[in-house]
Design a protein around this motif. Structure first.
Motif, PDB file in Angstrom:
ATOM      1  N   ARG A 101       0.843  -1.198   0.000  1.00  0.00           N
ATOM      2  CA  ARG A 101       0.000   0.000   0.000  1.00  0.00           C
ATOM      3  C   ARG A 101       0.873   1.241   0.000  1.00  0.00           C
ATOM      4  N   LYS A 102       2.109   1.103   0.425  1.00  0.00           N
ATOM      5  CA  LYS A 102       3.017   2.255   0.440  1.00  0.00           C
ATOM      6  C   LYS A 102       3.740   2.436  -0.891  1.00  0.00           C
ATOM      7  N   ALA A 105       2.968   5.331  -4.065  1.00  0.00           N
ATOM      8  CA  ALA A 105       3.568   6.630  -3.795  1.00  0.00           C
ATOM      9  C   ALA A 105       5.016   6.612  -4.259  1.00  0.00           C
ATOM     10  N   HIS A 108       5.409   7.346  -7.899  1.00  0.00           N
ATOM     11  CA  HIS A 108       5.347   8.790  -8.138  1.00  0.00           C
ATOM     12  C   HIS A 108       6.697   9.399  -7.867  1.00  0.00           C
ATOM     13  N   GLU A 109       7.243   8.971  -6.730  1.00  0.00           N
ATOM     14  CA  GLU A 109       8.483   9.574  -6.303  1.00  0.00           C
ATOM     15  C   GLU A 109       9.585   9.324  -7.325  1.00  0.00           C
ATOM     16  N   LYS A 112       9.303  11.615 -10.019  1.00  0.00           N
ATOM     17  CA  LYS A 112       9.763  12.926  -9.576  1.00  0.00           C
ATOM     18  C   LYS A 112      11.294  12.991  -9.598  1.00  0.00           C
ATOM     19  N   GLN A 119      16.675  17.494 -15.010  1.00  0.00           N
ATOM     20  CA  GLN A 119      17.094  18.893 -14.893  1.00  0.00           C
ATOM     21  C   GLN A 119      18.599  18.992 -14.705  1.00  0.00           C
ATOM     22  N   LEU A 120      19.106  18.062 -13.895  1.00  0.00           N
ATOM     23  CA  LEU A 120      20.529  18.121 -13.578  1.00  0.00           C
ATOM     24  C   LEU A 120      21.389  17.839 -14.791  1.00  0.00           C
ATOM     25  N   PRO A 135      23.828   9.561  -0.476  1.00  0.00           N
ATOM     26  CA  PRO A 135      22.450   9.129  -0.342  1.00  0.00           C
ATOM     27  C   PRO A 135      22.156   8.883   1.128  1.00  0.00           C
ATOM     28  N   HIS A 136      20.935   9.139   1.507  1.00  0.00           N
ATOM     29  CA  HIS A 136      20.589   8.953   2.907  1.00  0.00           C
ATOM     30  C   HIS A 136      20.361   7.467   3.180  1.00  0.00           C
ATOM     31  N   SER A 139      16.846   5.933   3.868  1.00  0.00           N
ATOM     32  CA  SER A 139      15.971   6.121   2.714  1.00  0.00           C
ATOM     33  C   SER A 139      16.321   5.113   1.625  1.00  0.00           C
ATOM     34  N   TRP A 142      15.110   1.742   2.456  1.00  0.00           N
ATOM     35  CA  TRP A 142      13.680   1.572   2.218  1.00  0.00           C
ATOM     36  C   TRP A 142      13.416   1.232   0.756  1.00  0.00           C
TER      37      TRP A 142
ATOM     38  N   PRO B  28      15.441  25.767 -16.503  1.00  0.00           N
ATOM     39  CA  PRO B  28      16.205  25.576 -15.264  1.00  0.00           C
ATOM     40  C   PRO B  28      17.599  25.049 -15.609  1.00  0.00           C
ATOM     41  N   LEU B  30      22.036  24.803 -14.076  1.00  0.00           N
ATOM     42  CA  LEU B  30      23.014  25.074 -13.027  1.00  0.00           C
ATOM     43  C   LEU B  30      24.010  26.086 -13.559  1.00  0.00           C
ATOM     44  N   ARG B  79      21.895  17.549   0.338  1.00  0.00           N
ATOM     45  CA  ARG B  79      21.326  17.435   1.685  1.00  0.00           C
ATOM     46  C   ARG B  79      20.679  18.734   2.125  1.00  0.00           C
ATOM     47  N   ARG B  96      27.329  22.334  -4.511  1.00  0.00           N
ATOM     48  CA  ARG B  96      26.185  22.416  -5.385  1.00  0.00           C
ATOM     49  C   ARG B  96      24.960  22.827  -4.586  1.00  0.00           C
ATOM     50  N   HIS B  98      20.838  23.657  -4.451  1.00  0.00           N
ATOM     51  CA  HIS B  98      19.508  23.582  -5.067  1.00  0.00           C
ATOM     52  C   HIS B  98      18.494  24.130  -4.077  1.00  0.00           C
ATOM     53  N   GLY B 168      11.014  11.530   1.803  1.00  0.00           N
ATOM     54  CA  GLY B 168      10.474  10.961   0.577  1.00  0.00           C
ATOM     55  C   GLY B 168       8.960  11.045   0.536  1.00  0.00           C
ATOM     56  N   VAL B 172       6.151  13.437  -1.941  1.00  0.00           N
ATOM     57  CA  VAL B 172       5.176  12.818  -2.828  1.00  0.00           C
ATOM     58  C   VAL B 172       3.754  13.190  -2.434  1.00  0.00           C
ATOM     59  N   VAL B 215       6.949   6.291   6.709  1.00  0.00           N
ATOM     60  CA  VAL B 215       7.420   4.921   6.588  1.00  0.00           C
ATOM     61  C   VAL B 215       8.743   4.719   7.321  1.00  0.00           C
ATOM     62  N   LEU B 217      11.699   6.610   7.275  1.00  0.00           N
ATOM     63  CA  LEU B 217      12.928   6.781   6.512  1.00  0.00           C
ATOM     64  C   LEU B 217      14.029   7.422   7.351  1.00  0.00           C
TER      65      LEU B 217
END
Ligand code: HEM
Ligand code: SF4
Ligand code: SF4
Ligand code: FES
Lengths: 266, 260
Positions: A101-102, A105, A108-109, A112, A119-120, A135-136, A139, A142, B28, B30, B79, B96, B98, B168, B172, B215, B217
């Motif tokens: 169920r999670k 989303a 979508h992410e 995104k 863009q980068l 990276p975290h 996260s 997950w 957009p 950089l 971050r 960098r 953003h 996260g 969303v 969740v 994170l």
């Protein structure tokens, strides 16, 4: 009336929660969410604990075929093995439905993220050390929990169908039930590849899941997060190690190292 | 102090996200700027120098420059951080920047956290709901020191939005109250002057937009520049909601849902 510190910026006719009649639909929706959360946590936790037990059963192959068969037959004779297969299959489905169920989303992410990444791309040329993006950790864990969950759904279902056939029909091997000889034959014949993948996914998914569960409910609030994370890693590595070793024995590539145990005590 | 000599020697490259919604025809992108590093340079100082010396059109927000007002949150090498309390010497040669995601972009590094927080406060009704009409003559009720400390701890949030941008789920689901919202809820839940019972909170908090949207994170906790114990906050809310759901016939209703 309670005064809002934000009155200058929001409409004045804000509802007063204390005076508001209970909204039954909101309440049942809230109860439903609580219920889902509990079901997904409990089914995940129960499956993770079962997987530890499961590991010990399979590891009985380390004592040789006799040990494995003795345990399997014992569990089947008292009708523990058969219902367990179905109970676990049920829990498995429940976990898959409730946990996923999670996931939408998450899709979508990803879209995104891809947008941001696009863009980068228009960046001017960058020196090599520019992208020091860390990276975290949790996260990322997950994301991988979701990915491994999907692999488990496919491979685990397949595995459970096989074992279901084992315990209910004499189709594989000489009798109805789980047998070392037929298991070893099919693992050695190539199933080891699937099982190795399934093993890595399950051990990762379960240890991260338990870690997250502990943090989410504050079970581990007495332990620091670092301690919990270390615990998670120790569990992951030990079960993965034991599992891979068991798999190697099951595939027949090395002799059961603990067979001596059973030979000396008939 | 060994740092200082190396600090002064570095030339930093800033890769800064540029986009002005008023000029949508400019894609957009950089843009890079070079700047010599000075001792104890913060991103606040660096950005101001870039604006003064190189490009007056660069947009970013500051007010207090001392980690109090919460306006300077931005993504620093991916971050969420406060620009005013981030020293360049803790960063690599290429930095960098953003704007924070999850918020409405005003331009370049400037985002509108206000709209998001206002909506969150409105839904959480984040003010004390008094038990009785306020009596200015009555002596103030006494409060346990420990409790007062706990409430004060929750009030330390400066609404910088880093926890929201790093989450996260909040990225969303725009309705998710986020860690800042959960922190707000916990602050009023623990306040004995607030009239709302767990039952009242339940409908708002035990939801996908509330604590069960999270969740776990843990990014919020890791990026909060004020070091708020956000992990403990959401574990606490979960347990409170479990209690509220199970109490007063809630468990019967829970079973009915199971049956349905
Ligand atoms: C059938 C395939 C499976 C799928 C698709 C799946 C998927 C997921 C997902 C997406 C999550 C994250 C949910 C969240 O963060 O709320 C999760 C959590 C979890 N899973 Fe699975 N899973 C599966 C099977 C399993 C199995 C076999 C185990 C046990 C070995 C397990 C144990 C857990 C645990 C302990 C959690 C943490 C629960 C929580 O945080 O509430 N899952 N699963
Ligand atoms: S909780 Fe921390 S990160 Fe979130 S808005 Fe408040 S101060 Fe910023
Ligand atoms: S723990 Fe994760 S999902 Fe929950 S609010 Fe924090 S960042 Fe978001
Ligand atoms: S300028 Fe106020 S927090 Fe950074």
């Amino acid at each position: 009336m309670s005064a809002s510190p934000y009155d200058d910026r929001v409409p004045r006719d804000l509802p007063d929660l204390t005076a508001r009649p209970a909204v039954p639909s909101a309440r049942s929706e809230a109860l439903r969410q609580l219920f889902y959360e509990l079901v997904s946590g409990v089914s995940g936790g129960a499956l993770a604990l079962f997987m530890w037990g499961h590991m010990l059963f399979v590891a009985s192959i380390l004592t040789g075929e006799r040990g494995f068969d003795w345990l399997a037959e014992g569990l089947e004779k008292v009708y523990v093995a058969q219902p367990t297969v179905f109970a676990i299959a049920l829990l498995f489905l429940v976990q898959a439905v409730m946990a996923s169920r999670k996931i939408p989303a998450q899709l979508h992410e990803r879209r995104k993220m891809r947008e941001i990444a696009a863009q980068l791309k228009q960046k001017p040329s960058l020196p090599a050390n520019a992208l020091r993006l860390k990276p975290h950790l949790e996260s990322m864990l997950w994301l991988w929990q979701v990915r491994t969950g999907m692999v488990i759904l496919v491979l685990g279902s397949f595995h459970m169908v096989l074992v279901g056939i084992d315990v209910l029909t004499p189709l594989f091997g000489e009798r109805t039930g789980i047998e070392a000889s037929s298991s070893m034959a099919r693992v050695g014949a190539g199933l080891w590849l699937l099982y190795a993948l399934l093993l890595v996914c399950v051990e990762f998914h379960a240890s991260v899941g338990l870690y997250r569960l502990a943090v989410k409910w504050g079970v581990g609030s007495r332990l620091s997060r670092g301690t919990l994370l270390t615990l998670e890693r120790v569990i992951f590595v030990s079960f993965l190690g034991l599992g891979l070793f068991t798999l190697v024995v099951l595939a027949g590539w090395i002799d059961p190292p603990l067979a001596l145990l059973l030979e000396s005590s008939p | 102090m060994a740092h200082e000599s190396t600090d002064a020697a570095r030339t930093l490259t800033f890769e800064i996200f540029r986009f002005n919604p008023e000029q949508p025809e400019v894609e957009p992108h950089l843009q890079s700027f070079e700047l010599d590093e000075t001792p104890y340079m913060t991103l606040f100082l660096a950005l101001n120098r870039i604006r003064e010396e190189q490009d007056p059109s660069l947009q970013f927000d500051f007010a207090c420059r001392s980690a109090v007002c919460g306006s300077c949150g931005m993504l620093v090498n991916g971050r969420p951080r406060l620009a005013c309390n981030t020293l360049t010497r803790d960063l690599p040669d290429v930095i960098r920047l953003h704007p924070l995601p999850a918020f409405q972009l005003i331009g370049d590094l400037s985002v509108d956290t206000g709209v998001w927080f206002r909506e969150m406060h409105r839904r959480v009704e984040s003010w004390v709901h008094e038990r009785a009409p306020f009596d200015p003559e009555a002596p103030e009720e006494r409060m346990d020191d420990e409790l007062a400390q706990a409430i004060y701890e929750g009030e330390r949030c400066i609404e910088c939005g880093c926890c929201v941008a790093g989450c996260g789920v909040a990225n969303v689901n725009p309705r998710f109250v986020g860690a800042a919202g959960m922190n707000r809820i916990a602050r009023f839940m623990t306040d004995p002057r607030d009239a709302r019972s767990d039952e009242d909170w339940f409908d708002v908090v035990s939801t996908e937009d509330g604590v069960f949207g999270c969740v776990g994170l843990m990014a919020c906790h890791d990026v909060c520049p004020k070091g708020l114990p956000l992990l403990e906050v959401y574990a606490y809310l979960r347990r409170r909601m479990l209690g509220a759901g199970l109490s007063r016939g809630g468990s019967n209703e829970l079973l009915q849902i199971e049956a349905a």
